[in-house]
Design an enzyme around this catalytic site. Structure first.
Site, short mmCIF file in Angstrom:
data_model
loop_
_atom_site.label_atom_id
_atom_site.label_comp_id
_atom_site.label_asym_id
_atom_site.label_seq_id
_atom_site.Cartn_x
_atom_site.Cartn_y
_atom_site.Cartn_z
CB THR A 28 38.24 36.38 36.82
OG1 THR A 28 38.73 37.94 35.83
CG2 THR A 28 38.15 35.36 36.23
CB SER A 39 39.94 44.98 39.55
OG SER A 39 41.20 44.17 38.78
CB THR A 55 44.11 38.85 38.76
OG1 THR A 55 43.61 38.99 37.32
CG2 THR A 55 43.45 37.60 39.49
CG ASP A 56 43.30 42.51 35.09
OD1 ASP A 56 44.17 41.49 35.02
OD2 ASP A 56 42.52 42.74 34.09
#
Ligand code: SIN
Length: 312
Positions: A16, A62, A95-96
């Site tokens: 992101t 990700s 971030t995932d």
């Protein structure tokens, strides 16, 4: 702590932080991994005077991270930290699955220089994008002498690569340590205030990783829950599952309907590790049980690395 004049290399992998939306007010309906790492760096005037290199290693959402990209990333990071003229490495990431990439890099490389992952919860096109400040903080952390190991900086907090977990779907401060310990430190106006020791340990080394194109061991995560069916586990066993991480209920328990298929796996020599599906805390009373203090996702990596070591 003191800044150095050696280079910081920024590796872009997408996420992101490099995401773009057609509307500046849309913080969820965007596409991750759209902007180059060079453009992310170029958008922050304060970075222009620093000795930086930026390199696009991947361009992923990700959620689609894969073992092959981990291998390429680990090799590239090792080559960079081996360079005398490199002070530290920054990795921009989604971030995932950031916690998974951080964990594997720390266990394989355990670098004595800083390797700082950073990310964003809002796309680069957002009215108040969080990526630029996070990237600025990551560069400051990577440039701070005395910092070592794989860490992540998001929303001003510095997390250990062995501990962090994404715990919120939307908030800018989306990470915790998943335990009672909290962050390793905070970064304020480019200065680090450290609370706990940086990650350290003996690296497993790049040789533990499968050669490019070779499969990693098939280790799956299964969460125990009300009304769970044993059929999925039977199917995985028949298909050649090599290791299982159970995300157990509470303090390490599982549904009685899993008893028989778990025993069948164990009888076949397939390792089964317990973790908890609770957001906080280890399995208490199991201090020597591998994985019991890890998140299911970190335990999956640890079990894969254990199986890879056994492959020799
Ligand atoms: C991703 O993980 O690549 C998308 C979500 C994010 O970065 O927050």
């Amino acid at each position: 702590m003191q800044s150095t004049t050696r280079k910081i290399v920024i590796l872009g992998t997408g996420g992101t932080i490099a995401g773009a939306s057609s509307s500046a007010t849309d913080n969820v309906g965007y596409k991750a991994g759209q902007l180059s790492v060079q453009s992310l760096v170029g958008a922050i005037p304060a970075l222009a005077s620093l000795p930086l290199e930026a390199e696009q290693l991947a361009q992923l959402d990700s959620k689609d991270m894969d073992h092959g990209t981990w291998t390429r990333l680990a090799h590239r990071v090792q080559a960079l930290v081996d360079r005398e003229d490199v002070q530290g490495v920054v990795i921009t990431h989604g971030t995932d699955t950031l916690e998974e990439t951080a964990y594997v890099l720390q266990r394989v490389l355990a670098p004595t220089k800083p390797v700082v992952l950073t990310a964003a919860m809002r796309p680069a096109t957002a009215v108040q994008a969080d990526g630029p400040q996070n990237l600025l903080d990551a560069v400051a952390l990577a440039g701070t002498s005395g910092v070592q190991g794989v860490v992540a900086v998001v929303a001003g907090q510095v997390w250990s690569g062995l501990e962090l977990r994404k715990q919120h779907t939307y908030r800018l401060d989306a990470f915790t340590a998943g335990a009672d310990a909290g962050p390793l430190g905070v970064i304020e106006e480019g200065h680090v205030r450290q609370f706990r020791a940086w990650p350290a340990g003996t690296p497993l080394g790049l040789a533990v990783l499968p050669a490019p194109g070779k499969a990693w061991p098939w280790v799956a995560v299964l969460a125990s829950h009300a009304g769970i069916e044993a059929r999925a586990l039977n199917a995985w066993q028949a298909a050649g599952l090599e290791g299982l991480v159970l995300a157990c209920t509470g303090n390490g328990t599982w549904h009685q309907s899993l008893e028989a298929p778990l025993q069948a796996l164990k009888d076949q020599g397939v390792p089964v590790w317990r973790t908890t599906r609770c957001a906080q805390g280890p399995i208490v009373g199991a201090p020597n049980e591998k994985g019991a203090a890890l998140s299911p996702w970190a335990a999956r990596i640890e079990l894969m690395l254990t199986l890879l070591q056994a492959r020799g």
